[in-house]
Design an enzyme around this catalytic site. Sequence first.
Site, mmCIF file in Angstrom:
data_model
loop_
_atom_site.group_PDB
_atom_site.id
_atom_site.type_symbol
_atom_site.label_atom_id
_atom_site.label_comp_id
_atom_site.label_asym_id
_atom_site.label_seq_id
_atom_site.Cartn_x
_atom_site.Cartn_y
_atom_site.Cartn_z
ATOM 1 N N GLU A 174 -5.066 7.828 1.785
ATOM 2 C CA GLU A 174 -4.808 6.382 1.796
ATOM 3 C C GLU A 174 -3.742 5.972 0.780
ATOM 4 O OE1 GLU A 174 -6.756 3.905 3.812
ATOM 5 O OE2 GLU A 174 -7.213 5.705 4.975
ATOM 6 N N HIS A 249 -11.262 1.144 -0.892
ATOM 7 C CA HIS A 249 -10.202 1.847 -1.622
ATOM 8 C C HIS A 249 -10.534 1.745 -3.109
ATOM 9 C CE1 HIS A 249 -7.190 0.937 1.824
ATOM 10 N NE2 HIS A 249 -7.508 2.222 1.869
ATOM 11 N N CYS A 366 -2.938 -4.552 -3.267
ATOM 12 C CA CYS A 366 -2.738 -3.919 -1.951
ATOM 13 C C CYS A 366 -1.326 -4.144 -1.451
ATOM 14 C CB CYS A 366 -3.672 -4.527 -0.908
ATOM 15 S SG CYS A 366 -5.397 -4.415 -1.321
HETATM 16 N N1 LIG Z 1 -6.953 -1.938 -0.890
HETATM 17 C C1 LIG Z 1 -5.737 -1.744 -0.447
HETATM 18 N N2 LIG Z 1 -4.913 -1.081 -1.115
HETATM 19 N N3 LIG Z 1 -5.376 -2.197 0.767
HETATM 20 C C2 LIG Z 1 -6.084 -3.116 1.567
HETATM 21 C C3 LIG Z 1 -5.896 -2.802 3.010
HETATM 22 C C4 LIG Z 1 -6.598 -3.766 3.907
HETATM 23 C C5 LIG Z 1 -6.619 -3.286 5.344
HETATM 24 N N4 LIG Z 1 -7.138 -4.323 6.226
HETATM 25 C C6 LIG Z 1 -7.001 -4.246 7.542
HETATM 26 O O1 LIG Z 1 -6.405 -3.334 8.083
HETATM 27 C C7 LIG Z 1 -7.644 -5.354 8.380
HETATM 28 C C8 LIG Z 1 -6.933 -5.565 9.698
HETATM 29 C C9 LIG Z 1 -7.750 -6.407 10.644
HETATM 30 O O2 LIG Z 1 -8.966 -6.336 10.648
HETATM 31 O O3 LIG Z 1 -7.134 -7.163 11.426
HETATM 32 C C10 LIG Z 1 -7.457 -2.011 5.478
HETATM 33 O O4 LIG Z 1 -8.677 -2.121 5.587
HETATM 34 O O5 LIG Z 1 -6.892 -0.913 5.428
#
Ligand SMILES: N=C(N)NCCC[C@H](NC(=O)CCC(=O)O)C(=O)O
Length: 442
Positions: A174, A249, A366
């Site tokens: 990730e 994460h 993020c």
């Molecule tokens: N923590 C970090 N670095 N990044 C956050 C990423 C958020 C992302 N949300 C999404 O992909 C949601 C998309 C949706 O449901 O439409 C994920 O879960 O991978």
Amino acid sequence: MKAFEANFDGLVGLTHHYAGLSFGNEASTRNQLQPSNPRLAAKQGLLKMKALADMGYVQGVIPPHERPNIPLLRQLGYSGTDEQVLARAAQHSPQLLSAASSASAMWVANAATVSPSADSADGRVHFTVANLNNKFHRAIEAPETADLLRAIFRDPQHFSVHDALPQVGLFGDEGAANHNRFGADYGDAGVQLFIYGRDGQQQGAAPARYPARQTREASDAVARLHQLENSRTLFAQQNPAVIDQGVFHNDVIAVSNQQVFFCHEEAFVDQPQLLQQLAERVPGFQPIVVPREKVSVNDAVNTYLFNSQLLRHPDGGMLLVLPEESRQHEGVWHYLTELVENGGPIRELKVFDLRESMYNGGGPACLRLRVVLTEAERQAVNPAVLMNDRLFTTLNSWVDRHYRDRLTQADLADPQLLREGRTALDELTQLLDLGSVYAFQR
Ligand SMILES: N=C(N)NCCC[C@H](NC(=O)CCC(=O)O)C(=O)O
């Protein structure tokens, strides 16, 4: 060698919407099918980038991906003209069309893991594109991310961009969201900490309810690719119990910069041992461990206080860049203000409204990819992506011209949205001097 930390933020794409695609990310599930506002989302992100640039930080922009991803839908058997492909996918599976249309590439902390040149044997900055194997809508980001990173960090004398690890669960990766780098001066060799959620061979502890996205095997491979020195590389497991509470994460429960490590007391397996190892290896190590009596894991997940940007303060110490949700929570805000008043390394709090991204579980940390650069390396970065007054104005008016202010899952089937996206991205590649990076341009 003198170096500094630059931040590259993901520019939110035109198809930003809430589809509930990320099981284990509670905001994503909770806000499924709410209408979104892509224009506001992009502008909220741009405001954060501009504010940091104005404070003197080097700030870059990473463009969105081409969405809806028509080649992907064709690969899945939807055929005909582009319009027919969209219509057939929408009719057969709105969720698949959402996955092929997600603007999730905006969370560039998951674009890649980055190691500065001071830590790598060949003296180059290394990037390994994250395969994001745990979620279909995110796994499809990898090839485009590699192209975009190569269009930004384009000088192979200074930068090495590795393709993603094999797309299987064993190597679930990730990116920088599960990686920290410690040290005094940015330009000196530092200590890198890789955090994984599970052992890919299914040995040892693992969460029971939600998936652990990152494996130990992936972290090992990235450290090898980046040519890191063993004595300066640490691996730690995230506490599976907090993954089960929505910490999908590591950057949802810990953040670091230089000698400072701001984390929750329940963040890691064998946390005292990890802190001891860091204290031995990082001269001047300053942990700030938040006890559960002050902030529960649940409050951390809901307010994203650890998904903050810990930045070196221009006047010494650190600045913490937080989402508005942290200020809205009385207990969390009280803890944070006390932290500053008590005179620790965190000197100042700065709050941004990033609600559009937060509704999908993406906070300030993020949205950014940290890259430690020397001056010579900065000179080698594509200058057109670096934020300044002019780029800010240009991108804001680009957003005004092309973005919708309301989007639902049903709108993804609109062929006009596909055309709007292509027109906008075609223009963006010129504004950011990227070349023909998108599939529709080739
Ligand atoms: N923590 C970090 N670095 N990044 C956050 C990423 C958020 C992302 N949300 C999404 O992909 C949601 C998309 C949706 O449901 O439409 C994920 O879960 O991978």
